[in-house]
Design an enzyme around this catalytic site. Structure first.
Site, PDB file in Angstrom:
ATOM      1  N   GLN A  93       5.321 -23.317   9.140  1.00 25.51           N
ATOM      2  CA  GLN A  93       6.195 -22.872   8.059  1.00 25.51           C
ATOM      3  C   GLN A  93       7.007 -21.667   8.546  1.00 25.51           C
ATOM      4  OE1 GLN A  93       4.207 -21.529   4.383  1.00 25.51           O
ATOM      5  NE2 GLN A  93       5.843 -22.560   3.295  1.00 25.51           N
ATOM      6  N   SER A 106      -4.258 -19.637   0.691  1.00 22.60           N
ATOM      7  CA  SER A 106      -3.004 -20.350   0.913  1.00 22.60           C
ATOM      8  C   SER A 106      -1.857 -19.609   0.229  1.00 22.60           C
ATOM      9  CB  SER A 106      -3.169 -21.803   0.428  1.00 22.60           C
ATOM     10  OG  SER A 106      -2.182 -22.620   1.006  1.00 22.60           O
ATOM     11  N   HIS A 143      -8.709 -26.851   4.689  1.00 19.59           N
ATOM     12  CA  HIS A 143      -7.922 -25.729   4.185  1.00 19.59           C
ATOM     13  C   HIS A 143      -8.646 -25.102   2.985  1.00 19.59           C
ATOM     14  CE1 HIS A 143      -4.411 -23.364   3.544  1.00 19.59           C
ATOM     15  NE2 HIS A 143      -3.878 -24.080   2.573  1.00 19.59           N
ATOM     16  N   LYS A 180      -1.120 -15.475   0.297  1.00 21.85           N
ATOM     17  CA  LYS A 180       0.104 -14.688   0.478  1.00 21.85           C
ATOM     18  C   LYS A 180       0.146 -13.628  -0.621  1.00 21.85           C
ATOM     19  CE  LYS A 180       2.571 -19.103   1.511  1.00 21.85           C
ATOM     20  NZ  LYS A 180       2.187 -19.398   2.855  1.00 21.85           N
ATOM     21  N   TRP A 200       0.322 -25.764  10.272  1.00 18.33           N
ATOM     22  CA  TRP A 200       1.338 -25.233   9.367  1.00 18.33           C
ATOM     23  C   TRP A 200       1.232 -23.716   9.160  1.00 18.33           C
ATOM     24  CZ3 TRP A 200       5.804 -26.825   7.853  1.00 18.33           C
ATOM     25  CH2 TRP A 200       6.386 -26.410   6.654  1.00 18.33           C
TER      26      TRP A 200
HETATM   27  C1  LIG Z   1     -10.538 -29.491  12.184  1.00 12.76           C
HETATM   28  C2  LIG Z   1     -10.101 -29.560  10.751  1.00 12.76           C
HETATM   29  O1  LIG Z   1     -10.847 -29.933   9.869  1.00 12.76           O
HETATM   30  N1  LIG Z   1      -8.878 -29.166  10.510  1.00 12.76           N
HETATM   31  C3  LIG Z   1      -8.272 -29.202   9.200  1.00 12.76           C
HETATM   32  C4  LIG Z   1      -7.765 -27.837   8.817  1.00 12.76           C
HETATM   33  O2  LIG Z   1      -7.089 -27.955   7.583  1.00 12.76           O
HETATM   34  C5  LIG Z   1      -6.043 -28.887   7.582  1.00 12.76           C
HETATM   35  C6  LIG Z   1      -5.403 -28.862   6.199  1.00 12.76           C
HETATM   36  O3  LIG Z   1      -6.317 -29.235   5.209  1.00 12.76           O
HETATM   37  C7  LIG Z   1      -6.485 -30.281   7.900  1.00 12.76           C
HETATM   38  O4  LIG Z   1      -5.368 -31.142   7.988  1.00 12.76           O
HETATM   39  C8  LIG Z   1      -7.189 -30.250   9.232  1.00 12.76           C
HETATM   40  O5  LIG Z   1      -7.751 -31.515   9.493  1.00 12.76           O
END
Ligand SMILES: CC(=O)N[C@H]1CO[C@H](CO)[C@@H](O)[C@@H]1O
Ligand SMILES: *[C@@H]1O[C@H](CO)[C@@H](O)[C@H](O)[C@H]1NC(C)=O
Ligand SMILES: *[C@@H]1O[C@H](CO)[C@@H](O)[C@H](O)[C@H]1NC(C)=O
Length: 389
Positions: free
Chosen positions: A247, A201, A335, A205, A299
């Site tokens: 972003q 994340s 994430h 970067k 994002w």
């Molecule tokens: C499919 C899935 O789990 N997507 C996730 C990817 O990451 C983002 C950020 O944590 C989540 O919001 C999504 O649900």
């Protein structure tokens, strides 16, 4: 004249093996609506040889430093390392200012020397058993707690709070000092020629920028870096105009101090930048770069990172080392959670660049459909890829 060029290059921490012209003080910024051509220098000349590429690569680094990242300083007058227990302490002095910071080295058993991965914060990729992890508290070198943290951290204790570097550049400077200390101290059993760098994340970067600025990094492993990392500003703006919540340059400068203050004046007209983030691949090539992205997180800019790194891979291709570059975009996970489906790719990059393997990885994939990504390479990459001789 020659001396002043050498001086500027040394001050910027650039390779001086070949003398390259200094960047003009006034660069005429014109609108470049699509991804800029890495193979046309600022003066309009075409890059057709690897020899010419050396100076174009340096020009690219200087442009990115001037307009976005801030100046990446060269080696300070004194850097010492001392290893004790599992801590490497790095003391730095420059022009009467001194700082000290420490990193933790978690080593495999055995005698080494071991390759190591410098992890921003903590590693969120699995580090294999034959590789050490160097835990790097990058926030200590450059704070990232929103606008009020501009110019704070040990980097700024040395260079002053008004220094042009954003946090990503300050962190890369810290990576350079860790490598300096590994090179000059003993007892740690880490091979400074086999160093990887990773982060996820915001720290992703940081990882991609560290490998771009510090040429001793053998392998960059940025994870879910998105905008400010493997995404291109122009493509993120295009996604935004399609109604997607990604972003962008104008958002990122309000969120944090990752980039230098000089970038602020360009965020509403990114087409005037004489570069975009595929140029981070230009700065990293021919060394190992495996870009890990997550299709499911809007994002990050799924189209932007995919398209940007499609352009980045072409730079490796021009240098005849296409397989040293990898891009893998897989969703369906949280994430910064590394999915097992990417494990064999990560292993291939670590084997090749940190464990002396001879097999070149060759990875470029996404689980996003072409209709959902909707990236038109012919439109966004209007230049041709030379075969640099
Ligand atoms: C499919 C899935 O789990 N997507 C996730 C990817 O990451 C983002 C950020 O944590 C989540 O919001 C999504 O649900
Ligand atoms: C490094 O700096 C710290 C803090 O100033 C100091 O205590 C330590 O003795 C220094 N180490 C070396 C090896 O100079
Ligand atoms: C890899 O090469 C380095 C020298 O660059 C050497 O020190 C190290 O022992 C080698 N490691 C392996 C696993 O072969």
């Amino acid at each position: 004249m020659k001396l002043s060029i050498l001086f500027v290059a040394a001050a910027l921490g650039l390779a001086t093996a070949q003398q390259c012209p200094a960047l003009p003080s006034n660069v005429n910024l014109v609108a470049i609506p699509k991804l800029p051509d890495p193979f046309t220098a600022l003066d309009g000349s075409k890059i057709t040889t690897k020899d010419q590429w050396t100076c174009r690569k340096e020009e690219i680094s200087q442009l990115m430093q001037r307009y976005e990242l801030g100046t990446f300083p060269g080696k300070p007058s004194s850097v010492t390392g001392s290893f004790s227990g599992n801590r490497l302490t790095i003391n730095v002095s420059e022009a009467g200012k001194s700082i000290s910071f420490s990193v933790t080295i978690n080593k495999p058993s055995g005698n080494g020397p071991f390759p190591a991965i410098i992890a921003y914060g903590a590693a969120s990729i699995p580090v294999p058993s034959g590789v050490a992890t160097i835990v790097y508290n990058n926030d200590e070198i450059g704070q990232q707690q929103g606008q009020s943290s501009r110019g704070r951290g040990k980097f700024y204790d040395i260079y002053g709070s008004g220094h042009s570097a954003g946090a990503l550049t300050a962190w890369a400077w810290g990576v350079s000092r860790i490598i300096d200390a590994l090179e000059s101290s003993t007892g740690h059993n880490i091979d400074p020629k086999r160093i990887g760098v990773t982060g996820c994340s915001r720290n992703g970067k940081g990882a991609i920028v560290a490998g771009a600025l510090e040429q001793r990094v053998a392998l960059s492993l940025p994870q879910e870096s998105g905008s400010g990392g493997s995404a291109c500003w122009r493509l993120s703006d295009a996604q935004k105009s399609r109604g997607q919540n990604v972003q962008t340059a104008s958002q990122i400068i309000s969120e944090n101090v990752w980039l230098g203050p000089a970038f602020n004046t360009h965020v509403n007209q990114v087409t005037r930048l004489p570069f975009d983030h595929h140029f981070l691949a230009a700065m990293t090539a021919p060394r190992g770069l495996y870009v890990i992205e997550n299709t499911s997180m809007e994002w990050l800019g799924a189209m932007s990172t995919y398209g940007c790194m499609t352009a980045g891979q072409r730079i490796y291709e021009a240098l005849g080392v296409k397989g040293n570059f990898g891009y893998s975009q897989i969703g369906g996970h949280n994430h910064c959670q590394f999915p097992s489906s990417q494990q064999s790719e990560l292993t291939a990059f670590i084997n090749r660049f940190l464990l002396n393997g001879s097999t070149t990885p060759n990875v470029f994939r996404t689980d996003g459909s072409s209709s959902s990504l909707n990236f038109n390479a012919g439109e966004w990459i209007p230049w041709t890829t030379p075969n640099l001789s």
